[in-house]
Write an enzyme that holds these catalytic residues in place. Structure first.
Site, PDB file in Angstrom:
ATOM      1  N   SER A  64       0.833  -1.206   0.000  1.00  0.00           N
ATOM      2  CA  SER A  64       0.000   0.000   0.000  1.00  0.00           C
ATOM      3  C   SER A  64       0.865   1.253   0.000  1.00  0.00           C
ATOM      4  CB  SER A  64      -0.909   0.026   1.231  1.00  0.00           C
ATOM      5  OG  SER A  64      -1.761  -1.092   1.246  1.00  0.00           O
TER       6      SER A  64
HETATM    7  N1  SAH Z   1      -0.815  -4.838   4.080  1.00  0.00           N
HETATM    8  C1  SAH Z   1      -0.036  -5.095   2.880  1.00  0.00           C
HETATM    9  C2  SAH Z   1      -0.727  -4.635   1.607  1.00  0.00           C
HETATM   10  C3  SAH Z   1      -1.449  -5.746   1.083  1.00  0.00           C
HETATM   11  S1  SAH Z   1      -2.257  -5.726  -0.460  1.00  0.00           S
HETATM   12  C4  SAH Z   1       1.347  -4.491   2.967  1.00  0.00           C
HETATM   13  O1  SAH Z   1       1.636  -3.801   3.938  1.00  0.00           O
HETATM   14  O2  SAH Z   1       2.159  -4.743   2.074  1.00  0.00           O
HETATM   15  C5  SAH Z   1      -3.577  -6.809   0.012  1.00  0.00           C
HETATM   16  C6  SAH Z   1      -3.180  -8.233   0.349  1.00  0.00           C
HETATM   17  O3  SAH Z   1      -4.358  -8.898   0.768  1.00  0.00           O
HETATM   18  C7  SAH Z   1      -2.621  -9.041  -0.812  1.00  0.00           C
HETATM   19  O4  SAH Z   1      -1.370  -9.566  -0.488  1.00  0.00           O
HETATM   20  C8  SAH Z   1      -3.666 -10.130  -1.019  1.00  0.00           C
HETATM   21  O5  SAH Z   1      -3.126 -11.367  -1.449  1.00  0.00           O
HETATM   22  C9  SAH Z   1      -4.263 -10.246   0.373  1.00  0.00           C
HETATM   23  N2  SAH Z   1      -5.596 -10.840   0.440  1.00  0.00           N
HETATM   24  C10 SAH Z   1      -6.650 -10.677  -0.404  1.00  0.00           C
HETATM   25  N3  SAH Z   1      -7.702 -11.419  -0.007  1.00  0.00           N
HETATM   26  C11 SAH Z   1      -7.319 -12.066   1.136  1.00  0.00           C
HETATM   27  C12 SAH Z   1      -7.952 -12.995   2.020  1.00  0.00           C
HETATM   28  N4  SAH Z   1      -9.204 -13.409   1.832  1.00  0.00           N
HETATM   29  N5  SAH Z   1      -7.240 -13.448   3.072  1.00  0.00           N
HETATM   30  C13 SAH Z   1      -5.970 -13.060   3.300  1.00  0.00           C
HETATM   31  N6  SAH Z   1      -5.315 -12.179   2.497  1.00  0.00           N
HETATM   32  C14 SAH Z   1      -5.975 -11.701   1.422  1.00  0.00           C
END
Ligand code: SAH
Length: 220
Positions: A64
């Site tokens: 993000s």
């Molecule tokens: N917090 C992260 C940004 C993540 S982007 C950081 O600091 O880098 C969103 C993430 O959510 C992705 O890696 C995606 O694979 C994950 N995601 C999406 N759906 C999900 C689910 N149902 N359970 C767990 N993770 C999920």
């Protein structure tokens, strides 16, 4: 991996930019100033790591934008010792920021490669209490519930019901929700066993929250 004065200088500038954009919580700014964001990006992107932009981390996912991390963290109102459930570990950056602020972090990711990369990186950096799980965030983490705070870092089609149930009374959830490309940030406070208060905030764009663990075609 190296964290030099050059990187520290870039971080200082980024933190000043976030302050100008309205992030006022000094604990968040201090954590973001301390944590080398370039460790969470593919190598060779040191400069981009300190621009206020999201960045691809593989598997079609992104780390993000720093402003978004700071904004969500500010909404969450993290207190030292809070037990926080994060959905969407991704690079592990947001989890590390929360841990540096003294939270006990449980973070779930559905993509095996990202889960493994983040596990290795956080084992090296040791930002504090962080436990990572390869799990579907829609199910939450019932064995460690209830949580003081729940932070969702992917866009939920609607607010996941099981997660609302895993929130303590007096606890808070921060979640970007709504149809793709049109999400708003929500703060949901659990006032009692069956009463929640919802606030709708600014508009954001997140990658979607998807069901189930992603299958890999990697050979064992
Ligand atoms: N917090 C992260 C940004 C993540 S982007 C950081 O600091 O880098 C969103 C993430 O959510 C992705 O890696 C995606 O694979 C994950 N995601 C999406 N759906 C999900 C689910 N149902 N359970 C767990 N993770 C999920």
């Amino acid at each position: 991996m190296e964290d030099s004065y050059y990187h520290k200088g870039l971080r200082k500038r980024l933190v000043e930019e976030l302050r100008k954009k309205g992030i006022r919580d000094e604990r968040i700014l201090a954590a973001m100033r301390a944590l080398p964001r370039h460790f969470f990006l593919p190598s060779g992107f040191e400069e981009q790591a300190y621009e206020d932009k999201p960045f691809p981390i593989g598997e079609g996912q992104t780390i993000s934008q720093p402003y978004t991390v700071a904004y969500q963290t500010q909404c969450l109102d993290v207190k030292e010792g809070d037990r926080v459930l994060e959905i969407g570990t991704g690079s592990g950056y947001q989890a590390a920021i929360l841990a540096l602020m003294g939270a006990k972090v449980y973070s779930l990711e559905r993509i095996p490669d990202l889960y493994e990369q983040a596990s290795h990186l956080l084992a090296r950096l040791r930002p504090g209490f962080v436990r990572l799980y390869l799990r579907d965030g829609f199910e939450g983490l019932p064995e460690h519930a209830p949580f003081d705070k729940i932070l969702i870092t992917a866009a939920a089609p609607q607010i996941p019901k099981k997660l609302l149930e895993q929130l303590k009374v007096g606890g808070r959830m921060v979640v970007p929700a709504g149809p793709s490309d049109h999400q708003y940030m929500y703060i949901i406070d659990r006032l009692s066993a069956n009463k929640y208060k919802t606030q709708k905030l600014e508009r954001f764009r997140f990658v979607p929250m998807l069901k189930g663990i992603k299958k890999t075609d990697k050979k064992p």
